[in-house]
Design an enzyme around this catalytic site. Sequence first.
Site, mmCIF file in Angstrom:
data_model
loop_
_atom_site.group_PDB
_atom_site.id
_atom_site.type_symbol
_atom_site.label_atom_id
_atom_site.label_comp_id
_atom_site.label_asym_id
_atom_site.label_seq_id
_atom_site.Cartn_x
_atom_site.Cartn_y
_atom_site.Cartn_z
ATOM 1 N N SER A 210 0.834 -1.195 0.000
ATOM 2 C CA SER A 210 0.000 0.000 0.000
ATOM 3 C C SER A 210 0.875 1.253 0.000
ATOM 4 O O SER A 210 1.694 1.442 -0.892
ATOM 5 C CB SER A 210 -0.935 -0.064 1.205
ATOM 6 N N ASP A 235 -0.423 -4.677 -3.763
ATOM 7 C CA ASP A 235 -1.787 -4.142 -3.870
ATOM 8 C C ASP A 235 -1.883 -2.624 -3.793
ATOM 9 O O ASP A 235 -2.671 -2.072 -3.026
ATOM 10 C CB ASP A 235 -2.692 -4.764 -2.809
ATOM 11 N N HIS A 362 -7.146 -6.495 1.064
ATOM 12 C CA HIS A 362 -6.066 -5.595 0.680
ATOM 13 C C HIS A 362 -4.739 -5.976 1.322
ATOM 14 O O HIS A 362 -3.677 -5.877 0.696
ATOM 15 C CB HIS A 362 -6.473 -4.174 1.087
#
Length: 401
Positions: A210, A235, A362
């Site tokens: 992230s 991701d 996620h």
Amino acid sequence: MGGGALIGARAYWRSAARDPSSSIRQWKSCPFADRPRRGDALLLFPASRSGREAPTGGEAGEEAREGAGPLFKSKDLKSSTLVSTQPPPSPVRHSLQKYGPLDWSAYFDEERSVAVPDTEDVFNVYTAGSEGPVVFCLHGGGYSGLSFALAASQIKEKARIVAMDLRGHGKSTTSDDSDLSIETLISDVIAVLHTMYGDSLPAIILVGHSMGGSVAVHVAARKVIRNLHGLVVVDVVEGTAMASLVHMQKILANRAQHFPSIEKAIEWSVKGGPLRNIESACVSIPSTLKYDEARKCYTYRTPLEETEKYWKGWYEGLSEKFLSCPVQKILLLAGADRLDRALTIGQMQGKFQMVVVRHTGHAIQEDVPKEFASRILNFISHNKIGPNGVEIPGLIKKWQH
């Protein structure tokens, strides 16, 4: 938020499919707790979770005999049976036992404080393993280095792993914890690497989830890590992230803000928050919290809603920087729909490897740590990255910037 909330915005409009009513009762015991509302399912910063059943509480177990209340003999049965007149204990009390915090030492080998020379900055890092290249991990916004704990216990069998708490996160302390600008985060990572290894830098594989993925890409693109041999981005994609910025403050405002105990925060993280793996949540979530003396509750260590001015800088131009990094690259995604145009073209041209990880949210490294670790180790093996660089029979080739 970090990249997580940004990626999670796509799920915001689909989150009505989940019913958080089962956990609403959990927050009533804290007079200051913000109770979950429909839409909280995507927070803390997950991707879509549609079709997923919420984890259930643990077995209630047998009631303790001591203090169980008065007993009497049943007259309805041939054999005497002891029956308690005390009502059974609340299943909530027992179910919370499965959400108890777990210590980092079961996964990492060591916790270190890395003091950057000539500054007030001290970064907390977790390390494991003694051989092979170094897998240097950067967590997402609002997470901590313990986000990689379960994966570390697998990776350390064949490689070394280092996971740092970024500025303003976990146990790290700096002169300005609120400065989460991309330039400052880049400088922090480079400083920690040089402080830890000096001129004897081993082969490095940068891994970033992230927001940490954005930092990893920017560090790699600078070409200042002499012995960098791999880049793993988890991701985060520029197109999706930039499109989601407009929703971030609303998403952050809607998440549960206060918790009467660490156990309740862990429970929320898997029932209405970003994680699907209870064990990982029990390790990582406590390090993302702090105790609010005024409210007598736990709240978030990192006030992400106050970092809005940095969000655009984290992700703008990320795809082109990723494609330009002169090292082997892999992009791990929780959904194939995340690729933007630049990455789609780059992937078709074979400029990087892409893997879509199924059955995860996620936080791929937390939800499916064994698969995540396997992907990392396969990446190292496939690219023949040894402790000092790329190893070819009869030849050791190091990337020179």
